[in-house]
Every structure is written in C-alpha cells, then in structure tokens.
Design an enzyme around this catalytic site. Structure first.
Site, PDB file in Angstrom:
ATOM      1  N   CYS A 101      25.269  25.953 -42.261  1.00 14.50           N
ATOM      2  CA  CYS A 101      24.888  24.576 -42.593  1.00 14.50           C
ATOM      3  C   CYS A 101      25.625  24.010 -43.795  1.00 14.50           C
ATOM      4  CB  CYS A 101      23.380  24.470 -42.784  1.00 14.50           C
ATOM      5  SG  CYS A 101      22.702  25.405 -44.186  1.00 14.50           S
ATOM      6  N   HIS A 152      18.306  24.899 -46.180  1.00 13.09           N
ATOM      7  CA  HIS A 152      19.053  24.275 -45.086  1.00 13.09           C
ATOM      8  C   HIS A 152      19.456  22.865 -45.494  1.00 13.09           C
ATOM      9  CE1 HIS A 152      20.465  23.859 -40.990  1.00 13.09           C
ATOM     10  NE2 HIS A 152      19.769  22.745 -40.822  1.00 13.09           N
ATOM     11  N   HIS A 164      23.873  18.705 -38.328  1.00 16.36           N
ATOM     12  CA  HIS A 164      23.757  19.967 -39.061  1.00 16.36           C
ATOM     13  C   HIS A 164      24.149  21.137 -38.158  1.00 16.36           C
ATOM     14  CE1 HIS A 164      19.618  21.335 -37.474  1.00 16.36           C
ATOM     15  NE2 HIS A 164      19.933  20.261 -36.786  1.00 16.36           N
TER      16      HIS A 164
END
Length: 196
Positions: A101, A152, A164
């Site tokens: 990510c 994240h 993402h």
C-alpha cells in the site's frame, strides 16, 4: 485550440513537475496533459510543452478563481493511480511484480513530483491533516487494519473512492471509502499535494 491561443513552448527544467508548471502558468495539469497529448504526468528534462495563453480577465468572482487555484488538478491523480491498477499486492513489494500500500502511494506521488516516506505510518506524519468532509483528489487516506494504529494507506481519487493496494483481493484497485470495512477502520487523511 488554435495556435493563437497558445503561449511560446516551455522547456522542462530539472526539478519541474507538471503540477508545478501548471501552478506557475495559471493552468491545470489536465489542461497541460490534453494540450500536449500526454498519457501520464511524467516529464523529461528538455521536453517541450505547449502552454495555453494567459486567460483574459473576466467578470468571474475572486472566490471562484481562488477556489480553482487551491483545488488539485481534477482527474490527474486518478489517471496516475490507474497506471498501477491490477498490479499484484505483495507485502514489502515496490515494483510492478508486486507492491504494497505505501509503495503504491509513494509511486503515484513520485509520478506527480512528490516524495513520500516509505511506510504508511511514516506517511501519516507528513502533509496537512484533512477532515473527511473536506477530502480532495490526491489526499492520502489512512486506516487501522491491525488494531495497532495506522497500518494501511490509499489515495482519494474523488467521487467517494480511493485507490490502494488491497491485500485481501491481492491487487491495486479502486474502492468506495464508505464500504463498511474501510469506514469502520478509517483513521484520517493528509494533504500532500501543494504542501510538500
């Protein structure tokens, strides 16, 4: 656009980014991309860019002009993100064979001339905090997916969506920020475009 509507060509210098050139010449990244038939915002030193002529003074309000100057270039972040869609997710990965990510957000922003730290937690420490109701295209959105703080990150691409590297679906995708999984784990957002 007619030739009379163009200014003299601009030569790209070291350190130039499309967003910087657009800002300096009072135009948008999307306009420059369209005008120069660019498929992505990456530039080469020495490259020649057509620039639109300076707009004539109009009766538009100062508020609408200043609002346009503050807003990120609509569509440019989504376009930059789209280059990576479908790349497999790989923890610690940074390349086209697999990416995580924070490497994804780092690469998209690097394409726009912005350097980010490596991890999601480090990226959460840069830029300016943004309220969820004030999200703009290009803002970084952060989540706590492990129960141990920021773990994240994605990029808001407008229309309530973010791009993402999704570890569960094992690829870079665009999803709704309002999806229950992400809405319940949302930590905050940071603005880095125009800040870093």
């Amino acid at each position: 656009m007619s030739a009379s509507a163009l200014a003299a060509p601009y030569t790209v210098k070291p350190g130039d980014t499309l967003s910087k050139i657009a800002r300096e010449h009072g135009t948008s990244v999307q306009t420059l991309m369209t005008l120069n038939k660019l498929s992505n915002p990456t530039l080469d030193v020495g490259q020649k860019l057509n620039l639109p002529d300076a707009p004539a003074a109009t009766g538009k309000s100062r508020a609408s002009t200043s609002g346009a100057a503050r807003a990120p270039q609509q569509g440019i972040v989504r376009a930059a993100s789209s280059r990576y869609l479908g790349i497999p997710y790989r923890l610690g990965g940074t390349g086209n064979g697999g990416i995580d990510c924070s490497a994804f957000t780092g690469r998209v922003m690097a394409d726009l001339g912005i350097r980010l730290p490596r991890t999601s937690a480090e990226q959460y420490g840069v830029g300016t905090p943004v309220a969820r109701s004030e999200l703009r295209e290009g803002d970084l959105v952060f989540f706590n997916t492990t129960g141990r703080g920021v773990s994240h990150v994605g990029i808001y691409v407008g229309n309530g969506e973010f791009a993402h590297a999704n570890s569960y679906l094992n690829r870079v995708i665009i999803e709704k920020l309002s999806a229950s999984y992400y809405a319940s784990r949302y930590v905050g957002a940071r603005r880095v475009i125009g800040v870093l």
